[in-house]
Design a protein around this motif. Structure first.
Motif, PDB file in Angstrom:
ATOM      1  N   ASP A 184       0.833  -1.202   0.000  1.00  0.00           N
ATOM      2  CA  ASP A 184       0.000   0.000   0.000  1.00  0.00           C
ATOM      3  C   ASP A 184       0.867   1.251   0.000  1.00  0.00           C
ATOM      4  O   ASP A 184       0.593   2.226  -0.711  1.00  0.00           O
ATOM      5  CB  ASP A 184      -0.943   0.007   1.210  1.00  0.00           C
ATOM      6  N   MET A 185       1.921   1.244   0.822  1.00  0.00           N
ATOM      7  CA  MET A 185       2.827   2.382   0.903  1.00  0.00           C
ATOM      8  C   MET A 185       3.533   2.605  -0.441  1.00  0.00           C
ATOM      9  O   MET A 185       3.650   3.735  -0.921  1.00  0.00           O
ATOM     10  CB  MET A 185       3.870   2.149   2.012  1.00  0.00           C
ATOM     11  N   MET A 186       3.987   1.527  -1.092  1.00  0.00           N
ATOM     12  CA  MET A 186       4.662   1.633  -2.399  1.00  0.00           C
ATOM     13  C   MET A 186       3.696   2.148  -3.460  1.00  0.00           C
ATOM     14  O   MET A 186       4.062   2.974  -4.298  1.00  0.00           O
ATOM     15  CB  MET A 186       5.243   0.277  -2.821  1.00  0.00           C
ATOM     16  N   GLU A 187       2.470   1.699  -3.416  1.00  0.00           N
ATOM     17  CA  GLU A 187       1.475   2.147  -4.376  1.00  0.00           C
ATOM     18  C   GLU A 187       1.213   3.642  -4.218  1.00  0.00           C
ATOM     19  O   GLU A 187       1.153   4.395  -5.200  1.00  0.00           O
ATOM     20  CB  GLU A 187       0.176   1.359  -4.178  1.00  0.00           C
ATOM     21  N   LYS A 188       1.092   4.102  -2.965  1.00  0.00           N
ATOM     22  CA  LYS A 188       0.873   5.515  -2.694  1.00  0.00           C
ATOM     23  C   LYS A 188       2.061   6.350  -3.158  1.00  0.00           C
ATOM     24  O   LYS A 188       1.905   7.399  -3.789  1.00  0.00           O
ATOM     25  CB  LYS A 188       0.630   5.708  -1.189  1.00  0.00           C
ATOM     26  N   PHE A 189       3.283   5.861  -2.869  1.00  0.00           N
ATOM     27  CA  PHE A 189       4.495   6.568  -3.270  1.00  0.00           C
ATOM     28  C   PHE A 189       4.591   6.693  -4.791  1.00  0.00           C
ATOM     29  O   PHE A 189       4.890   7.760  -5.324  1.00  0.00           O
ATOM     30  CB  PHE A 189       5.727   5.841  -2.700  1.00  0.00           C
ATOM     31  N   LEU A 190       4.333   5.593  -5.495  1.00  0.00           N
ATOM     32  CA  LEU A 190       4.409   5.618  -6.958  1.00  0.00           C
ATOM     33  C   LEU A 190       3.336   6.520  -7.559  1.00  0.00           C
ATOM     34  O   LEU A 190       3.580   7.204  -8.566  1.00  0.00           O
ATOM     35  CB  LEU A 190       4.302   4.198  -7.520  1.00  0.00           C
ATOM     36  N   GLN A 191       2.151   6.579  -6.945  1.00  0.00           N
ATOM     37  CA  GLN A 191       1.083   7.451  -7.440  1.00  0.00           C
ATOM     38  C   GLN A 191       1.495   8.917  -7.278  1.00  0.00           C
ATOM     39  O   GLN A 191       1.264   9.730  -8.162  1.00  0.00           O
ATOM     40  CB  GLN A 191      -0.234   7.168  -6.705  1.00  0.00           C
ATOM     41  N   GLU A 192       2.122   9.254  -6.130  1.00  0.00           N
ATOM     42  CA  GLU A 192       2.592  10.624  -5.902  1.00  0.00           C
ATOM     43  C   GLU A 192       3.665  10.993  -6.927  1.00  0.00           C
ATOM     44  O   GLU A 192       3.683  12.103  -7.461  1.00  0.00           O
ATOM     45  CB  GLU A 192       3.144  10.773  -4.486  1.00  0.00           C
ATOM     46  N   SER A 220       5.303  13.932 -11.758  1.00  0.00           N
ATOM     47  CA  SER A 220       5.851  13.884 -13.112  1.00  0.00           C
ATOM     48  C   SER A 220       4.897  14.501 -14.120  1.00  0.00           C
ATOM     49  O   SER A 220       5.308  15.222 -15.029  1.00  0.00           O
ATOM     50  CB  SER A 220       6.163  12.433 -13.545  1.00  0.00           C
ATOM     51  N   LYS A 221       3.621  14.259 -13.939  1.00  0.00           N
ATOM     52  CA  LYS A 221       2.616  14.847 -14.840  1.00  0.00           C
ATOM     53  C   LYS A 221       2.602  16.367 -14.687  1.00  0.00           C
ATOM     54  O   LYS A 221       2.391  17.095 -15.664  1.00  0.00           O
ATOM     55  CB  LYS A 221       1.226  14.291 -14.533  1.00  0.00           C
ATOM     56  N   ALA A 222       2.813  16.841 -13.460  1.00  0.00           N
ATOM     57  CA  ALA A 222       2.815  18.289 -13.219  1.00  0.00           C
ATOM     58  C   ALA A 222       4.008  18.958 -13.898  1.00  0.00           C
ATOM     59  O   ALA A 222       3.913  20.118 -14.313  1.00  0.00           O
ATOM     60  CB  ALA A 222       2.829  18.564 -11.718  1.00  0.00           C
ATOM     61  N   LEU A 223       5.120  18.257 -14.015  1.00  0.00           N
ATOM     62  CA  LEU A 223       6.312  18.826 -14.641  1.00  0.00           C
ATOM     63  C   LEU A 223       6.232  18.868 -16.156  1.00  0.00           C
ATOM     64  O   LEU A 223       6.920  19.668 -16.800  1.00  0.00           O
ATOM     65  CB  LEU A 223       7.558  18.028 -14.227  1.00  0.00           C
ATOM     66  N   LEU A 224       5.415  18.043 -16.740  1.00  0.00           N
ATOM     67  CA  LEU A 224       5.276  18.006 -18.190  1.00  0.00           C
ATOM     68  C   LEU A 224       4.539  19.243 -18.689  1.00  0.00           C
ATOM     69  O   LEU A 224       3.591  19.707 -18.039  1.00  0.00           O
ATOM     70  CB  LEU A 224       4.510  16.754 -18.632  1.00  0.00           C
ATOM     71  N   PRO A 225       4.956  19.791 -19.841  1.00  0.00           N
ATOM     72  CA  PRO A 225       4.220  20.941 -20.372  1.00  0.00           C
ATOM     73  C   PRO A 225       2.852  20.502 -20.861  1.00  0.00           C
ATOM     74  O   PRO A 225       2.658  19.373 -21.301  1.00  0.00           O
ATOM     75  CB  PRO A 225       5.106  21.402 -21.532  1.00  0.00           C
ATOM     76  N   PRO A 226       1.883  21.396 -20.793  1.00  0.00           N
ATOM     77  CA  PRO A 226       0.527  21.038 -21.259  1.00  0.00           C
ATOM     78  C   PRO A 226       0.514  20.804 -22.759  1.00  0.00           C
ATOM     79  O   PRO A 226       1.228  21.447 -23.509  1.00  0.00           O
ATOM     80  CB  PRO A 226      -0.343  22.246 -20.872  1.00  0.00           C
TER      81      PRO A 226
END
Length: 130
Positions: free
Chosen positions: A110-118, A123-129
């Motif tokens: 569960d902790m790994m899943e949460k970490f990977l989702q974050e 990463s999506k936030a860093l990508l240009p629109p």
């Protein structure tokens, strides 16, 4: 003895010379055609004989193997019946261990899943629109 040897030599010489004369008179191409046809016939004969041998061997092999296969299947069935209680016993012993391991690993997964989702969200936030 010497006389019979000389006589046979003379007979062979006469036969050879008469055969040589008939060879000279023959047509060369017809001899080649006959030899070629002979080889074709021999090839066809050998092919069919080989095919018959293979079919016979395969048929005999199936006939010989069938009782053996039935015996192997019967032995496999007996072995399966003998092993079935052992497998059930193993499952009974492994089931609690598997449940325990799953209970211990669940928080980590569960902790790994949460970490990977974050990480994915960052990463999506860093990508240009687009």
């Amino acid at each position: 003895m010497k006389f019979s040897l000389v006589a046979s030599f003379l007979v062979l010489a006469v036969v050879y010379s008469s055969e040589a004369r008939t060879l000279v008179k023959r047509e060369g191409q017809s001899d080649v055609d006959r030899i070629a046809q002979l080889f074709k016939d021999m090839s066809t004969s050998l092919s069919s004989a080989t095919q018959e041998m293979v079919e016979t061997y395969m048929g005999d092999g199936r006939t010989r193997i069938q009782p053996l296969m039935e015996q192997v299947q019967a032995e496999a069935s007996k072995l399966q019946q003998q092993v079935k209680p052992f497998i059930s016993n193993m499952e009974e012993q492994v089931k609690p261990l598997s449940d325990s391991l799953q209970t211990q690993v669940k928080p980590l997964t569960d902790m790994m899943e949460k970490f990977l989702q974050e990480m994915l969200d960052q990463s999506k936030a860093l990508l240009p629109p687009q």
